[in-house]
Design a protein around this motif. Structure first.
Motif, PDB file in Angstrom:
ATOM      1  N   SER A  28      -0.046  17.162 -12.171  1.00 43.25           N
ATOM      2  CA  SER A  28       0.747  15.985 -12.533  1.00 43.25           C
ATOM      3  C   SER A  28       1.017  15.868 -14.027  1.00 43.25           C
ATOM      4  N   THR A  29       0.490  16.777 -14.828  1.00 38.45           N
ATOM      5  CA  THR A  29       0.705  16.655 -16.270  1.00 38.45           C
ATOM      6  C   THR A  29       2.175  16.829 -16.638  1.00 38.45           C
ATOM      7  N   ASP A  30       2.915  17.662 -15.887  1.00 32.92           N
ATOM      8  CA  ASP A  30       4.343  17.814 -16.161  1.00 32.92           C
ATOM      9  C   ASP A  30       5.130  16.561 -15.797  1.00 32.92           C
ATOM     10  N   SER A  31       4.488  15.645 -15.097  1.00 33.51           N
ATOM     11  CA  SER A  31       5.116  14.358 -14.777  1.00 33.51           C
ATOM     12  C   SER A  31       4.763  13.292 -15.814  1.00 33.51           C
ATOM     13  N   ASP A  77       4.565   1.423 -15.716  1.00 30.98           N
ATOM     14  CA  ASP A  77       5.759   1.315 -16.569  1.00 30.98           C
ATOM     15  C   ASP A  77       6.310   2.684 -16.949  1.00 30.98           C
ATOM     16  N   ALA A  78       5.426   3.681 -17.037  1.00 33.11           N
ATOM     17  CA  ALA A  78       5.876   5.036 -17.376  1.00 33.11           C
ATOM     18  C   ALA A  78       6.715   5.647 -16.261  1.00 33.11           C
ATOM     19  N   ASP A  79       6.531   5.122 -15.028  1.00 34.46           N
ATOM     20  CA  ASP A  79       7.324   5.556 -13.870  1.00 34.46           C
ATOM     21  C   ASP A  79       7.319   7.076 -13.706  1.00 34.46           C
ATOM     22  N   VAL A 127      -3.734   4.619  -6.618  1.00 33.13           N
ATOM     23  CA  VAL A 127      -3.533   3.581  -7.622  1.00 33.13           C
ATOM     24  C   VAL A 127      -2.379   2.658  -7.227  1.00 33.13           C
ATOM     25  N   ASN A 128      -1.730   2.946  -6.126  1.00 32.31           N
ATOM     26  CA  ASN A 128      -0.575   2.151  -5.710  1.00 32.31           C
ATOM     27  C   ASN A 128      -0.950   0.939  -4.870  1.00 32.31           C
ATOM     28  N   GLU A 129      -2.231   0.759  -4.606  1.00 33.32           N
ATOM     29  CA  GLU A 129      -2.706  -0.420  -3.891  1.00 33.32           C
ATOM     30  C   GLU A 129      -3.878  -1.032  -4.633  1.00 33.32           C
ATOM     31  N   VAL A 130      -4.138  -2.304  -4.340  1.00 37.00           N
ATOM     32  CA  VAL A 130      -5.241  -3.056  -4.943  1.00 37.00           C
ATOM     33  C   VAL A 130      -6.171  -3.484  -3.825  1.00 37.00           C
TER      34      VAL A 130
END
Length: 253
Positions: A28-31, A77-79, A127-130
């Motif tokens: 995921s670093t390239d993202s 926010d970085a999306d 991380v998309n849920e709480v």
């Protein structure tokens, strides 16, 4: 074999029909998502940052929780978007050769790229849920971050008033047995175990390499840095993931 992607590819790789991918932060670093344990990793540069994902610190210290919410906000926010490495695994699935993706990542980028969610095993959660630490209520991360933006630095559960956290596995927290069992099954029922962008130092994920090798699978490691399992691997590639994976996983001619 260590180094570049071989040309031609080994026959055992092009013939593989049940590939299990084990992915870590490096994919995921390239993202735009930094890794944690690499030379410039988050925890390498700031060891105190590990407290943000340590359950005992998080539960006891409101300031840790406030910092954690700001970090989550910045990530959202970085999306971040899927990259060529994620897309290569989608292509492998479309070829009918993907057994499963076992990921240590919490970013959801495999699913965003188009991987079948039923084939993606998120052993460290998402991380998309709480999640409420008291009653277990689960809500979208976006809702909690909207509350943070509205002035709640440490939002509490609207059901019971309990402490909220991301639905990820923190240090000091048990992994979900159901997910671990599925990951073990994927590692022991594959013909190739492909470890991508993972340091292979965190267990039980790293131990999946041993399970796969003992079950007769070939092992491929694609990582920028050496790993403890390079000697076990049949092939070690240290080229950039975004260029190496599409070549390694190209459809057989």
């Amino acid at each position: 074999m260590t180094g570049a992607v071989p040309d031609p590819l080994p026959g055992w790789l092009t013939a593989a029909t049940r590939v299990t991918a084990l992915t870590g932060a490096g994919i995921s670093t390239d993202s735009g998502i930094p890794d944690y344990r690499g030379p410039q990793g988050v925890w390498t540069r700031d060891p105190d940052a590990e407290k943000l994902v340590t359950l005992s610190y998080y539960m006891a210290d409101p300031e840790i929780r406030r910092r954690s919410w700001l970090l989550r906000r910045d990530l959202q926010d970085a999306d971040p978007r899927p990259n060529a490495g994620h897309a290569a695994l989608v292509d492998l699935e479309r070829q009918g050769r993907l057994r499963a993706i076992v990921t240590q990542n919490i970013d959801g980028l495999h699913q965003a790229a188009g991987s079948d969610p039923d084939r993606v095993l998120e052993i460290h959660g998402t991380v998309n849920e709480v999640l409420c630490t008291s009653c277990g209520d689960r809500t979208p991360m976006r809702e909690a971050l909207d509350r943070v933006a509205a002035g709640e630095p440490d939002p509490s559960c609207r059901v019971c008033g309990g402490i909220l956290k991301s639905a990820t596995i923190y240090f000091g927290q048990m992994l979900e047995e159901r997910v671990v069992d599925a990951a073990v099954a994927a590692a022991t029922d594959c013909d190739v175990l492909l470890a991508v962008g993972t340091s292979l130092t965190v267990h039980p994920a790293a131990g999946l390499v041993d399970l796969a090798a003992r079950s007769g699978a070939r092992v491929v490691v694609v990582n920028a840095q050496p790993t403890p399992y390079d000697d076990v691997a049949d092939l070690v590639v240290q080229e950039p993931i975004g260029t190496a994976l599409p070549r390694l996983l190209a459809a057989p001619a």
